[in-house]
Design a protein around this motif. Structure first.
Motif, PDB file in Angstrom:
ATOM      1  N   TYR A   1     -52.918  99.460  32.993  1.00  0.00           N
ATOM      2  CA  TYR A   1     -51.810  99.285  33.001  1.00  0.00           C
ATOM      3  C   TYR A   1     -51.254  97.278  32.439  1.00  0.00           C
ATOM      4  N   ASN A   2     -50.453  97.695  31.666  1.00  0.00           N
ATOM      5  CA  ASN A   2     -50.286  96.571  30.582  1.00  0.00           C
ATOM      6  C   ASN A   2     -48.676  95.758  31.368  1.00  0.00           C
ATOM      7  N   GLN A   3     -49.078  94.422  31.534  1.00  0.00           N
ATOM      8  CA  GLN A   3     -48.423  93.899  32.408  1.00  0.00           C
ATOM      9  C   GLN A   3     -47.027  92.776  31.170  1.00  0.00           C
ATOM     10  N   MET A   4     -46.984  93.260  30.173  1.00  0.00           N
ATOM     11  CA  MET A   4     -46.576  92.859  28.840  1.00  0.00           C
ATOM     12  C   MET A   4     -45.363  93.527  29.069  1.00  0.00           C
ATOM     13  N   ASP A   5     -45.986  94.941  28.529  1.00  0.00           N
ATOM     14  CA  ASP A   5     -44.481  95.639  28.381  1.00  0.00           C
ATOM     15  C   ASP A   5     -44.540  97.225  29.605  1.00  0.00           C
TER      16      ASP A   5
ATOM     17  N   ILE B   1     -47.730  92.691  40.263  1.00  0.00           N
ATOM     18  CA  ILE B   1     -46.950  93.634  39.002  1.00  0.00           C
ATOM     19  C   ILE B   1     -47.962  95.187  39.112  1.00  0.00           C
ATOM     20  N   GLY B   2     -47.855  96.200  38.648  1.00  0.00           N
ATOM     21  CA  GLY B   2     -48.627  97.235  38.477  1.00  0.00           C
ATOM     22  C   GLY B   2     -47.075  97.765  38.351  1.00  0.00           C
ATOM     23  N   ILE B   3     -47.835  99.617  37.621  1.00  0.00           N
ATOM     24  CA  ILE B   3     -46.890 100.303  37.115  1.00  0.00           C
ATOM     25  C   ILE B   3     -46.053 101.109  38.542  1.00  0.00           C
ATOM     26  N   SER B   4     -46.424 100.439  39.290  1.00  0.00           N
ATOM     27  CA  SER B   4     -45.195 100.969  40.847  1.00  0.00           C
ATOM     28  C   SER B   4     -44.312 100.221  40.959  1.00  0.00           C
ATOM     29  N   SER B   5     -44.043  99.289  40.619  1.00  0.00           N
ATOM     30  CA  SER B   5     -44.289  97.253  41.097  1.00  0.00           C
ATOM     31  C   SER B   5     -42.519  97.211  38.977  1.00  0.00           C
ATOM     32  N   PRO B   6     -41.384  96.696  39.929  1.00  0.00           N
ATOM     33  CA  PRO B   6     -41.310  95.575  41.091  1.00  0.00           C
ATOM     34  C   PRO B   6     -40.685  96.934  42.293  1.00  0.00           C
ATOM     35  N   TRP B   7     -40.730  98.336  42.108  1.00  0.00           N
ATOM     36  CA  TRP B   7     -40.029  98.780  43.375  1.00  0.00           C
ATOM     37  C   TRP B   7     -40.920  98.732  44.683  1.00  0.00           C
ATOM     38  N   ASP B   8     -42.736  98.696  44.494  1.00  0.00           N
ATOM     39  CA  ASP B   8     -43.300  98.717  45.259  1.00  0.00           C
ATOM     40  C   ASP B   8     -43.279  96.977  45.771  1.00  0.00           C
ATOM     41  N   ARG B   9     -42.391  96.530  44.791  1.00  0.00           N
ATOM     42  CA  ARG B   9     -42.314  94.775  45.569  1.00  0.00           C
ATOM     43  C   ARG B   9     -41.247  95.010  47.031  1.00  0.00           C
ATOM     44  N   ALA B  10     -39.890  95.866  45.853  1.00  0.00           N
ATOM     45  CA  ALA B  10     -38.673  95.753  46.616  1.00  0.00           C
ATOM     46  C   ALA B  10     -38.942  96.909  47.988  1.00  0.00           C
ATOM     47  N   ARG B  11     -39.482  98.306  47.794  1.00  0.00           N
ATOM     48  CA  ARG B  11     -39.995  98.310  49.208  1.00  0.00           C
ATOM     49  C   ARG B  11     -40.985  98.066  50.446  1.00  0.00           C
ATOM     50  N   THR B  12     -42.168  96.719  49.793  1.00  0.00           N
ATOM     51  CA  THR B  12     -42.042  96.206  51.045  1.00  0.00           C
ATOM     52  C   THR B  12     -42.218  95.100  51.170  1.00  0.00           C
ATOM     53  N   ALA B  13     -40.413  94.055  51.035  1.00  0.00           N
ATOM     54  CA  ALA B  13     -39.631  93.355  51.344  1.00  0.00           C
ATOM     55  C   ALA B  13     -39.044  93.863  51.974  1.00  0.00           C
TER      56      ALA B  13
ATOM     57  N   LEU C   1     -57.756  87.730  31.958  1.00  0.00           N
ATOM     58  CA  LEU C   1     -58.590  87.484  32.232  1.00  0.00           C
ATOM     59  C   LEU C   1     -59.919  88.607  31.796  1.00  0.00           C
ATOM     60  N   CYS C   2     -59.592  89.443  30.755  1.00  0.00           N
ATOM     61  CA  CYS C   2     -60.288  90.186  29.828  1.00  0.00           C
ATOM     62  C   CYS C   2     -60.599  90.855  31.361  1.00  0.00           C
ATOM     63  N   MET C   3     -60.128  90.939  31.790  1.00  0.00           N
ATOM     64  CA  MET C   3     -61.091  92.459  33.361  1.00  0.00           C
ATOM     65  C   MET C   3     -60.589  93.944  33.749  1.00  0.00           C
ATOM     66  N   ASP C   4     -58.647  93.362  33.825  1.00  0.00           N
ATOM     67  CA  ASP C   4     -58.381  93.536  34.663  1.00  0.00           C
ATOM     68  C   ASP C   4     -56.923  94.671  33.926  1.00  0.00           C
ATOM     69  N   GLY C   5     -56.547  95.686  34.326  1.00  0.00           N
ATOM     70  CA  GLY C   5     -55.710  96.385  33.373  1.00  0.00           C
ATOM     71  C   GLY C   5     -56.137  96.549  31.956  1.00  0.00           C
ATOM     72  N   TYR C   6     -54.886  96.586  31.603  1.00  0.00           N
ATOM     73  CA  TYR C   6     -54.887  95.822  30.129  1.00  0.00           C
ATOM     74  C   TYR C   6     -55.864  94.946  29.680  1.00  0.00           C
ATOM     75  N   GLY C   7     -55.966  94.428  29.547  1.00  0.00           N
ATOM     76  CA  GLY C   7     -56.213  92.781  29.439  1.00  0.00           C
ATOM     77  C   GLY C   7     -57.961  93.267  29.020  1.00  0.00           C
TER      78      GLY C   7
END
Length: 595
Positions: A90-94, A474-486, A578-584
């Motif tokens: 996942y790339n949080q930038m796009d 963040i993630g491909i399922s957010s912000p939907w998952d944020r809305a769901r959990t809230a 961090l060059c470690m996570d997702g598209y990072g």
């Protein structure tokens, strides 16, 4: 929050460690077998990290309780893709998924089936080809046993092999959710069947025992593998036979030969090492980070100006809407209007937060594009501290001040307790601002800082008035998952029972309906209307109040040894991960050692 992950539930352990100068030695020393001593890694070939590890790594098991190490965090806050790999990143930038082990994916059968094509070049670091058998095996481990990867089966009916390089993910007939199907192909580390089916047998087909395997001899598909791990340092070494140098992937190896993490005893030690050019990438909260470069250190953040870090989570003031007084939306709005968010930003975050724009969304282009921002503006608060407006709302609603200055109505006083875990200093500073701000509108909101376990139990069982916590980031399922959990009340247990989302027990059938529709809608115009309607419900009912924005990770780099780190505006589209996570991880391939 000192020394803890952004999404973890437990406080990290504070362990004493030794960080002698020799750990940063610049000259390589060879052992009799020709391998480099861990105590003298060549500086120009080693990328050093801090803030990811605060104690000895207990396991390198991708399905263990702590997840996969690379470096393993005490609370498994951030997934690592440099040892084990997922199908997509996942790339949080796009807001998009990019192929890693997977080449591409397509929807079939009216969206009920997600078909993934694998990259034929992929193989395990023991030379065995990585195929559909490995993918199916990995996912079905989570169906067979209760593991940390099992949750995806809430949204899947089957994962099946079509041929050696094609896998189909069949959506749940009872709980269909396109977003969570995409999440499923971006969140699970693929494991080698030929290794783990033997370990299953050794564990007696016992899932609990399978999770306890330390897995020091890691057979995985990523560009690095475990080199050394003890109570002072963790080192990964590049696999020069990594499949990613194939033209179908990166076309080359990452330049750093070693990824190393010295285990510091506290933030101050880690900061000192960053300032002294002994750490290259830092994931620590650094108060007033600008003082580092003002002092001459070659230190940079992803953004060159405030807030310096890209927003990734929203720490919320969660409201128990069943408590007398707090069950009134007017009271909740008055609290939101009275809070000094700029003071929270200053006191708790050193200014590392964008201006609050109340909604369920982060202030990023990707998320803000989902809503009609003009439609939300009349209902948003926080442009200024509106004490006068909040007092008028309460007056008009019949909440009158008593002789002690505390408002009350029908025998109910606006006196509440607000809590977060002890030791989470930035959150405590935030709640002190909430407490002071609301005094001006006739409320008594007093702070309470129990141990983390006590606070988490209070929150999950509904035994609180107000508390501070972060829902999904963040993630491909957010912000939907944020809305769901809230906000979702689907499968929400009663107060007194343990909940894993919507801790304030807010319930609104229309919100539940919108959340379900959003998960499966593909038309952009319809989706925008759904998101706007859901945010309007949030802004009118206010089940929780965003207090600040936090980055998903605190990305701070030192450029004395390495250059080419991801930076805003560099044209690479690589996020500060961090060059470690997702598209990072794509950032690893832009790095080069300074000569």
């Amino acid at each position: 929050m000192m020394k803890r992950g952004l999404r973890g539930l437990a406080l990290v352990l504070t362990l004493v460690c030794v960080v002698p100068a020799m750990l940063f030695a610049t000259g390589a020393q060879e052992t009799a077998s020709g391998t480099t001593k861990v105590s003298s890694l060549p500086r120009s070939e080693t990328l050093y990290f801090n803030g990811l590890q605060w104690g000895t790594a207990a396991s390198h098991n991708p399905i263990g309780a702590s997840g996969v190490d690379a470096f393993i965090t005490n609370n498994n806050a951030i997934p690592r893709l440099v040892i084990y790999e997922t199908l997509f990143a996942y790339n949080q930038m796009d807001g998009k998924l990019y192929g890693l082990l997977g080449k591409d994916y397509t929807w079939k059968d009216d969206g009920k089936v997600l078909s993934v094509t694998l990259k034929p070049a992929a193989h395990w670091n023991d030379g065995v080809a990585l195929t559909a058998d490995d993918v199916v095996y990995t996912y079905k481990l989570g169906q067979k046993y209760m593991l940390n990867i099992s949750s995806v089966w809430s949204y899947l009916d089957d994962v099946r092999k079509v041929d050696d390089y094609t896998v189909e993910f069949v959506g749940s007939s009872k709980n269909y959710n396109r977003l969570m199907m995409e999440y499923a192909i971006s969140a699970i580390y693929i494991m080698p069947k030929h290794i783990w089916e033997k370990r299953e047998a050794e564990a007696g087909n016992d899932g609990a025992k399978l999770m306890q395997i330390v897995n020091e001899d890691t057979v995985a598909s990523g560009p690095y593998k475990l080199y050394s791990s003890d109570d002072t340092k963790i080192v990964l070494v590049r696999d020069d036979n990594y499949w990613g140098k194939d033209p179908s992937m990166f076309g080359k190896l990452p330049e750093p030969k070693y990824l190393a993490h010295n285990i510091f005893k506290d933030n101050a030690s880690g900061d000192a090492a960053l300032r002294a050019n002994q750490v290259d990438i830092s994931q620590q909260f650094i108060s007033q980070v600008w003082k580092m470069w003002e002092g001459g250190a070659p230190v940079k953040t992803y953004l060159s100006e405030l807030p310096y870090y890209v927003p990734g989570t929203i720490p919320w003031l969660i409201i128990n809407v069943h408590k007398s007084g707090l069950d009134d939306p007017v009271v909740r709005r008055a609290i939101a209007m009275s809070i000094d968010y700029s003071l929270i930003a200053k006191n708790a975050m050193s200014g590392y937060t964008a201006k609050m724009v109340p909604s369920l969304l982060l202030p990023t282009d990707v998320e803000q594009s989902l809503v009609d921002t003009n439609a939300l503006k009349p209902y948003q608060w926080g442009a200024t501290v509106d004490v006068a407006g909040a007092n008028k709302l309460l007056d008009d609603a019949g909440w009158k001040k008593g002789s002690d200055g505390i408002r009350e109505k029908n025998g109910v006083k606006l006196s509440f307790k607000v809590e977060c875990p002890s030791g989470w200093s930035d959150w405590q500073a935030s709640l002190e601002v909430v407490s002071q701000s609301t005094k001006a509108i006739g409320m008594d909101i007093h702070t309470y800082y129990p141990e983390a376990g006590v606070m988490i139990n209070d929150m999950q069982t509904g035994n609180f008035d107000l508390c501070m916590y972060s829902y999904s980031g963040i993630g491909i399922s957010s912000p939907w998952d944020r809305a769901r959990t809230a906000m979702s009340s689907v499968d929400l247990p009663a107060i007194g029972q343990t909940a894993y989302h919507n801790y304030g027990r807010y319930s609104n059938p229309e919100a539940d309906k919108l959340i379900q529709q959003i998960a499966n809608e593909t038309d952009p115009a319809t989706l925008k209307k759904l998101w706007t309607d859901l945010n309007l419900i949030y802004l009118k009912d206010i089940p929780c109040i965003g207090l600040m924005y936090r980055p998903n990770v605190f990305y701070t780099v030192n450029t004395s040894v390495w250059d080419g780190f991801p930076m805003n505006g560099d044209g690479t589209n690589v996020p500060p991960a961090l060059c470690m996570d997702g598209y990072g991880i794509w950032g690893l391939y832009n790095l080069h050692a300074k000569k």
